[in-house]
Design a protein around this motif. Structure first.
Motif, short mmCIF file in Angstrom:
data_model
loop_
_atom_site.label_atom_id
_atom_site.label_comp_id
_atom_site.label_asym_id
_atom_site.label_seq_id
_atom_site.Cartn_x
_atom_site.Cartn_y
_atom_site.Cartn_z
N HIS A 22 0.83 -1.21 0.00
CA HIS A 22 0.00 0.00 0.00
C HIS A 22 0.86 1.26 0.00
N ASN A 23 0.35 2.25 -0.68
CA ASN A 23 1.09 3.50 -0.90
C ASN A 23 0.61 4.58 0.07
N LEU A 24 1.47 4.96 0.99
CA LEU A 24 1.09 5.97 2.00
C LEU A 24 0.79 7.33 1.37
N ASN A 25 1.40 7.60 0.21
CA ASN A 25 1.15 8.90 -0.46
C ASN A 25 -0.29 9.05 -0.93
N SER A 26 -0.99 7.92 -1.06
CA SER A 26 -2.33 8.00 -1.68
C SER A 26 -3.46 7.99 -0.64
N THR A 27 -3.12 8.07 0.65
CA THR A 27 -4.19 7.88 1.66
C THR A 27 -5.24 8.98 1.62
N TRP A 28 -4.90 10.15 1.05
CA TRP A 28 -5.90 11.22 0.95
C TRP A 28 -7.14 10.73 0.20
N LYS A 29 -6.95 9.74 -0.68
CA LYS A 29 -8.09 9.25 -1.47
C LYS A 29 -9.09 8.43 -0.64
N LEU A 30 -8.57 7.84 0.46
CA LEU A 30 -9.44 7.00 1.29
C LEU A 30 -10.56 7.82 1.93
N SER B 45 4.69 10.75 8.19
CA SER B 45 5.37 9.48 8.50
C SER B 45 5.91 8.84 7.22
N LYS B 46 6.89 7.95 7.43
CA LYS B 46 7.42 7.19 6.29
C LYS B 46 6.56 5.96 6.06
N TYR B 47 6.00 5.47 7.16
CA TYR B 47 5.08 4.33 7.07
C TYR B 47 4.07 4.46 8.20
N LEU B 48 2.93 3.80 8.02
CA LEU B 48 1.89 3.90 9.04
C LEU B 48 1.02 2.64 8.97
N ILE B 49 0.68 2.12 10.15
CA ILE B 49 -0.21 0.96 10.18
C ILE B 49 -1.56 1.44 10.66
N PHE B 50 -2.58 1.26 9.86
CA PHE B 50 -3.91 1.73 10.26
C PHE B 50 -4.99 0.89 9.60
N ASN B 51 -6.23 1.19 10.03
CA ASN B 51 -7.37 0.42 9.56
C ASN B 51 -8.00 1.14 8.37
N ASP B 52 -7.84 0.55 7.18
CA ASP B 52 -8.35 1.23 5.98
C ASP B 52 -9.73 0.70 5.56
N GLY B 53 -10.32 -0.11 6.44
CA GLY B 53 -11.67 -0.60 6.14
C GLY B 53 -11.66 -1.96 5.45
N ALA B 54 -10.46 -2.49 5.16
CA ALA B 54 -10.39 -3.78 4.47
C ALA B 54 -11.02 -4.87 5.34
N ARG C 167 8.06 6.35 -12.68
CA ARG C 167 9.22 7.06 -12.12
C ARG C 167 8.82 7.78 -10.85
N ARG C 168 9.83 8.31 -10.17
CA ARG C 168 9.63 8.97 -8.88
C ARG C 168 8.60 10.11 -8.94
N HIS C 169 8.52 10.82 -10.08
CA HIS C 169 7.62 11.98 -10.14
C HIS C 169 6.34 11.67 -10.91
N SER C 170 6.10 10.41 -11.20
CA SER C 170 4.87 10.07 -11.93
C SER C 170 3.65 10.35 -11.05
N ARG C 171 2.55 10.65 -11.69
CA ARG C 171 1.30 10.95 -10.98
C ARG C 171 0.88 9.78 -10.08
N GLU C 172 1.12 8.56 -10.57
CA GLU C 172 0.67 7.37 -9.84
C GLU C 172 1.33 7.24 -8.46
N ILE C 173 2.49 7.86 -8.28
CA ILE C 173 3.19 7.81 -6.99
C ILE C 173 2.31 8.48 -5.92
N GLU C 174 1.44 9.40 -6.35
CA GLU C 174 0.54 10.09 -5.41
C GLU C 174 -0.87 9.52 -5.45
N THR C 175 -1.20 8.75 -6.48
CA THR C 175 -2.61 8.38 -6.63
C THR C 175 -2.90 6.88 -6.52
N ASP C 176 -1.95 6.02 -6.84
CA ASP C 176 -2.24 4.58 -6.79
C ASP C 176 -2.34 4.12 -5.34
#
Ligand SMILES: C[S@@+](CC[C@H](N)C(=O)[O-])C[C@H]1O[C@@H](n2cnc3c(N)ncnc32)[C@H](O)[C@@H]1O
Length: 269
Positions: free
Chosen positions: A155-163, A201-210, A249-258
């Protein structure tokens, strides 16, 4: 409705995260018709001609979603899972192949450098704590031969805003479900809310509803994931988008959205 009731009864009975994977309803959920996620198809096309000389290990194989795509092409195929119920199903479905109950943290049944290609798909690694995750990376490194491949998703921590955005669909019920899901997520994650919100944080353990809020998941920034792999002795780290299977790549949109990403790397000894 019957399915929902079974789930609630099942969930109220299990006590540990390990127990979740033994539940008949969960095993049934993962006994889906085999399919591959886009990055898995990318890697399968890449390795199609090489697999015939490769020994492959499928960690967290579940009910064997990936078995029918990879196993017939590989020189040798072994599937492992910490869940006895999952391994039972795999042995029934695919009697030709070897399946073992094993925890990825400690795969003593395999000697050093036993495999050319190791897969840990569908975020199985995210069920582990941080310390367990580092142990798993160490174990995978140990059992992978020099220059062998490790491919996994996380899971990608950068994308948690979407949750926290409602995923409204045509189904009118989603207008009830989604606000409820978001409120529940806020409530069950009150302890880490600040960290989730600030995304420092660099990583985070949380409940995403799964699995109906019955599982906590490890989310990690791609930057930190690359660091963990490097520390564990992996090189040539590549990242694949889960949306279309392309290398990114590092700056691809998916790094923030996937919501999750696949990583491919080589072990070096
Ligand atoms: C999300 S399911 C994915 C199953 C399968 N790979 C698929 O894609 O359908 C995660 C699987 O990883 C297994 N798992 C979780 N932690 C594990 C560990 N430490 N060692 C081995 N298997 C593990 C679980 O039992 C479960 O079957």
């Amino acid at each position: 409705l019957k399915k929902r009731i079974n789930w609630v009864i099942g969930f109220s009975l299990f006590k540990s995260k390990e127990g979740l994977w033994e539940l008949p309803e969960i095993v049934k959920t993962y006994s889906m018709k085999p399919f591959l996620f886009e990055p898995e198809s990318t890697i399968l096309s890449m390795l199609r001609n090489d697999l015939q000389s490769m020994r492959m290990l499928d960690i967290g194989v579940g009910a064997g979603r990936t078995t029918s795509s990879f196993a017939p092409l590989a020189l040798e195929y072994v599937g492992v899972d910490s869940s006895k119920a999952m391994i039972r199903i795999c042995r029934q479905k695919y009697p030709r192949y070897r399946f073992e109950v094993a925890d990825a943290k400690c795969m003593e049944l395999f000697k050093d450098e036993s495999f050319d290609f190791v897969l840990f798909s569908f975020n199985g690694i995210d069920c582990a704590t941080h310390e367990e995750r580092l142990k798993i990376l160490g174990e995978v490194h140990r059992i992978t031969r020099n220059k062998g491949l490790f491919f996994f998703s996380t899971h990608n921590l950068n994308s948690t805003w979407k949750l926290y955005l409602p995923k409204l669909q045509r189904d009118p019920l989603s207008f009830v479900h989604e606000p409820l899901r978001i409120v529940l997520m806020r409530l069950v994650n009150s302890g880490v809310w600040q960290e989730l919100r600030t995304r420092k944080s660099k990583y985070l353990i949380f409940n995403d509803g799964a699995h109906m809020f019955n599982l906590k998941m490890y989310y990690v920034t791609p930057h930190e994931q690359v660091r963990q792999l490097t520390d564990a002795g992996f090189i040539n780290i590549k990242i694949y988008s889960n949306s279309d299977g392309r290398e990114i790549r590092r700056h691809s949109r998916e790094i923030e959205t996937d919501n999750w990403l696949y990583y491919l790397c080589n072990a070096v000894h």
